[in-house]
Design a protein around this motif. Structure first.
Motif, PDB file in Angstrom:
ATOM      1  N   LYS A  40       0.794  -1.063  -0.090  1.00 52.00           N
ATOM      2  CA  LYS A  40       0.154  -0.091  -0.065  1.00 52.00           C
ATOM      3  C   LYS A  40       0.580   1.077  -0.263  1.00 52.00           C
ATOM      4  O   LYS A  40       1.311   1.349   0.443  1.00 52.00           O
ATOM      5  N   GLU A 182      -7.460   2.086  -4.429  1.00 48.67           N
ATOM      6  CA  GLU A 182      -5.900   1.440  -3.943  1.00 48.67           C
ATOM      7  C   GLU A 182      -5.148   1.276  -4.727  1.00 48.67           C
ATOM      8  O   GLU A 182      -3.676   1.945  -3.920  1.00 48.67           O
ATOM      9  N   MET A 214      -2.710   5.963  -2.574  1.00 49.04           N
ATOM     10  CA  MET A 214      -2.807   4.829  -3.573  1.00 49.04           C
ATOM     11  C   MET A 214      -0.788   3.409  -3.656  1.00 49.04           C
ATOM     12  O   MET A 214      -0.139   4.509  -3.549  1.00 49.04           O
TER      13      MET A 214
END
Length: 536
Positions: A40, A182, A214
């Motif tokens: 992430k 994401e 993101m």
């Protein structure tokens, strides 16, 4: 760090992915056991030359490869715990454009030419978020402003062809990010853009990445971009992942021979030696290209788009002039005006002969002496003609040779540009990007021209192929005394090939001079900006 927290951090995980193309039993493997993960908020750059399997790997994540001919032979792709290769089409539709956004290489192909950009942005909000028309339009305008498009309230009603290359790419970014994904997959998003727009778009992507938190999979062949944007780098060759490492470590201590080759393939060297007393071949004075804007019932001219204003230069025989500047600065329009492919005012003299005012028949003798190589080797070659027909077409127009002589000349020129003459009966789609550009150069060279307009001939090629094409252009110039007008947004390429450089902005010359001196000590703020951006 525990194994549990590692799993949470890993947003995308690809394990032993092998993809093949073909039908029946004739399946050719194009990627082999590719494995990597993206956490992430992390940026992973996927690099390698054309055909190495970068885009195939990226498209496999969302199962965007052509159905029927593409086969997922082994491996799995986990996105937030969901296997995208085995999940249902309905689940995939929820992810595509929603949780995973994608920016494609060529915005002109990716945007629908029949719909205004506002409709295309609103559509993605309606599909994934169920946002109503009025609110969706407000959000679309807000995102156009966020990606740096001026006058978004007006531009939302524009069609894709009415925007510049940089603006179209910004629209693609807005479309990919409007649902706040994401993961963003960016496939060569800055390839065809000049350095100033490229820098703006990279800064924009980094800022939006931080704002949205993101992850990003960034596919490119330009290592200068990788240095600027990536946390980690994965290198692909012939469908295999050959090296994966932290960005700084990879550039300071590359392990694999192919990674070393990529790093060493940046444009280097100096232009070929020339005679400073060479006679003038091409001279322009007060060259002007203004396109009328018509309005009202009678379609009268109410204003002009000033594409080129007061362009002046003197190009000597055997020399190269580089024409640099941002998208829309008038570089390509200048080239098209010199070849009399667009209407212009002012003087264009070739070997002392004025070309302005000549009709089509009078221009014909000059056409074989003045040739052009375009930017995109994919669209510049007719897909329905064999390579021999493409290269020999000019000979049939300008000369009265028999077929045997034409075939012999085609074979000779293919050898000249390092292509196998045995492949002359194949079609353009059977060649790589670099080979297609060599075909385009052969098509220009076969007429034995004195002058070649090179309009961004290396921008769509990866670094190793780009270096080969530049070496080819230099050796041909040295051998035949060719004269080049080289249009480019890559200052490192210009420095390697051109003796003299002209910097354009908004249709006008802002600075010009001997290339080395101009780059070492630029005086205009815009030139200084270009030079600084090209050396990151």
């Amino acid at each position: 760090m525990s194994e549990h927290s590692l799993k949470i951090e890993s947003l995308l995980k690809i394990e032993n992915l092998s993809v093949g193309f073909g039908r029946g039993e004739a399946i050719e493997k194009v990627t082999e056991q590719v494995s990597f993960s993206i956490n992430k908020g992390e940026t992973l750059a996927l690099v390698g030359e054309s055909g190495s399997g970068k885009s195939v790997t990226a498209n496999a994540i969302l199962k965007l490869l052509p159905k029927g001919s593409a086969h997922y032979l082994e491996g799995n792709i986990q996105f937030s715990g969901l296997d995208t290769l085995s999940c249902s089409e309905r689940q995939l539709r929820g992810i595509r454009g929603g949780r995973i956004g994608m920016i494609f290489q060529e915005p002109m192909v990716s945007l629908n030419p029949l719909h205004k950009i506002g409709k295309q942005l609103v559509e993605t909000l309606a599909i994934h978020r169920g946002v109503r028309q009025k609110k969706a339009e407000e959000q679309a305008i807000g995102w156009l402003a966020k990606v740096g498009i001026r006058h978004p309230e007006q531009k939302i009603n524009a069609y894709p062809h009415e925007l510049s290359g940089g603006e179209r790419q910004r629209v693609m970014i807005a479309m990919a990010l409007i649902n706040e994904p994401e993961l963003l997959i960016a496939d060569e998003p800055t390839t065809a853009l000049d350095v100033s727009v490229q820098a703006q778009i990279l800064d924009l992507l980094k800022a939006l990445q931080q704002e949205l938190g993101m992850a990003m999979l960034f596919i490119t062949h330009d290592l200068s971009i990788v240095r600027r944007i990536a946390d980690r780098v994965a290198v692909m060759q012939h469908g295999k992942l050959v090296e994966i490492e932290a960005c700084k470590t990879l550039f300071s201590a590359p392990k694999h021979p192919y990674t070393k080759l990529l790093i060493e393939s940046d444009p280097r060297g100096v232009p070929v030696n020339v005679d400073i007393n060479s006679p003038s071949l091409l001279t322009t004075e007060q060259l002007k290209v203004w396109f009328p804007i018509r309005g009202g019932l009678l379609r009268k001219t109410i204003a002009h788009i000033k594409a080129v204003t007061d362009m002046q230069f003197d190009l000597k025989k055997g020399h190269s002039i580089g024409l640099v500047g941002e998208s829309g600065s008038g570089k390509s329009t200048t080239g098209m005006a010199i070849l009399k492919l667009v209407d212009s005012e002012g003087s264009i003299r070739y070997q002392g002969n004025e070309l302005q005012g000549l009709d089509r028949k009078s221009m014909l003798p000059y056409r074989s002496r003045m040739q052009v190589v375009f930017q995109d080797p994919f669209s510049a070659l007719n897909p329905r003609m064999s390579v021999a027909q493409v290269i020999g077409e000019g000979l049939r127009v300008h000369f009265e040779h028999d077929e045997q002589t034409i075939d012999q000349l085609i074979c000779e020129v293919m050898k000249e540009v390092d292509l196998d003459p045995e492949t002359r009966h194949r079609y353009p789609n059977e060649f790589s990007g670099g080979q297609r550009q060599r075909i385009a150069i052969a098509r220009a060279l076969i007429l034995k021209p004195e002058f070649i307009l090179l309009d961004e001939p290396t921008s769509s090629l990866d670094r190793t192929v780009q270096a080969q094409v530049l070496d080819l252009l230099k050796s041909l110039q040295e051998k035949y005394g060719l004269t080049y007008l080289f249009i480019s947004h890559d200052l490192n390429v210009v420095k390697s090939l051109c003796h003299y450089t002209i910097v354009m902005k908004q249709g006008e010359i802002v600075e010009q001079g001997e290339t080395q001196a101009l780059f070492n000590k630029p005086s205009h703020p815009y030139t200084q900006e270009l030079v600084n951006l090209s050396t990151f």
